[in-house]
Design a protein around this motif. Structure first.
Motif, short mmCIF file in Angstrom:
data_model
loop_
_atom_site.label_atom_id
_atom_site.label_comp_id
_atom_site.label_asym_id
_atom_site.label_seq_id
_atom_site.Cartn_x
_atom_site.Cartn_y
_atom_site.Cartn_z
N GLU A 94 45.21 42.06 40.35
CA GLU A 94 45.11 40.79 41.09
C GLU A 94 45.52 39.59 40.26
O GLU A 94 45.82 38.52 40.80
CB GLU A 94 43.70 40.62 41.66
CG GLU A 94 42.59 40.53 40.62
CD GLU A 94 42.13 41.90 40.13
OE1 GLU A 94 41.38 41.94 39.14
OE2 GLU A 94 42.53 42.93 40.70
N ARG A 95 45.54 39.72 38.93
CA ARG A 95 45.95 38.61 38.06
C ARG A 95 47.44 38.69 37.72
O ARG A 95 47.96 37.87 36.97
CB ARG A 95 45.13 38.62 36.78
CG ARG A 95 43.66 38.34 37.03
CD ARG A 95 42.85 38.53 35.79
NE ARG A 95 42.98 39.96 35.45
CZ ARG A 95 42.47 40.52 34.37
NH1 ARG A 95 41.81 39.81 33.51
NH2 ARG A 95 42.61 41.81 34.14
N GLY A 96 48.14 39.71 38.25
CA GLY A 96 49.56 39.87 37.98
C GLY A 96 49.86 40.61 36.69
O GLY A 96 51.00 40.64 36.23
N LEU A 97 48.82 41.23 36.11
CA LEU A 97 49.03 41.98 34.88
C LEU A 97 49.32 43.44 35.21
O LEU A 97 48.78 43.99 36.18
CB LEU A 97 47.79 41.89 33.98
CG LEU A 97 47.44 40.47 33.51
CD1 LEU A 97 46.11 40.48 32.77
CD2 LEU A 97 48.54 39.91 32.64
N PRO A 98 50.16 44.11 34.42
CA PRO A 98 50.49 45.50 34.71
C PRO A 98 49.27 46.40 34.63
O PRO A 98 48.40 46.22 33.76
CB PRO A 98 51.48 45.90 33.62
CG PRO A 98 51.87 44.64 32.94
CD PRO A 98 50.86 43.60 33.26
N LEU A 99 49.17 47.32 35.58
CA LEU A 99 48.10 48.31 35.55
C LEU A 99 48.40 49.32 34.46
O LEU A 99 49.56 49.66 34.22
CB LEU A 99 48.00 49.03 36.89
CG LEU A 99 47.62 48.17 38.09
CD1 LEU A 99 47.74 48.97 39.37
CD2 LEU A 99 46.21 47.64 37.94
N SER A 100 47.38 49.81 33.78
CA SER A 100 47.62 50.83 32.76
C SER A 100 47.78 52.16 33.46
O SER A 100 46.97 52.52 34.32
CB SER A 100 46.49 50.85 31.75
OG SER A 100 45.26 51.06 32.43
N LEU A 101 48.84 52.86 33.12
CA LEU A 101 49.13 54.14 33.79
C LEU A 101 48.58 55.29 33.00
O LEU A 101 48.44 55.38 31.90
CB LEU A 101 50.62 54.31 34.00
CG LEU A 101 51.26 53.19 34.83
CD1 LEU A 101 52.75 53.37 34.87
CD2 LEU A 101 50.72 53.23 36.25
#
Length: 101
Positions: A94-101
């Motif tokens: 929601e903050r526009g940061l990449p999700l850790s995969l």
């Protein structure tokens, strides 16, 4: 442009021409052309700047293809939820940061 070869290089080319079966006075030239063709095939193409007219024409073709696809696949494309929005939701929090995969 004329090229001047060292005697050793000219001898190598002549020997190679003979081994490859290129007889006659143009044998060394045929060998050099073969070598140039081989090098040309391995070399990356030079980058060129596309003229504005060519970019515009490419854009028109791609836009038309996209419109045709959307018309042919109306159930697969939702204008209210474009792919960029879907990817944003799948790949970023929601903050526009990449999700850790």
């Amino acid at each position: 442009m004329a090229a001047t070869l060292k005697p050793e290089t000219a001898a190598r080319i002549a020997d190679l021409a003979q081994r490859l079966g290129f007889a006659g006075p143009d044998g060394p030239e045929q060998v050099l052309k073969m070598a140039l063709d081989d090098l040309e095939a391995k070399a990356p193409l030079p980058r060129r700047k596309m003229p504005v007219a060519e970019i515009t024409e490419e854009y028109k073709l791609l836009s038309a293809a996209g419109r045709r696809w959307r018309e042919e696949h109306p159930d697969e494309y939702d204008e209210t939820n474009p792919p960029s929005k879907v990817w944003q939701e799948e790949l970023y929090d929601e903050r526009g940061l990449p999700l850790s995969l």
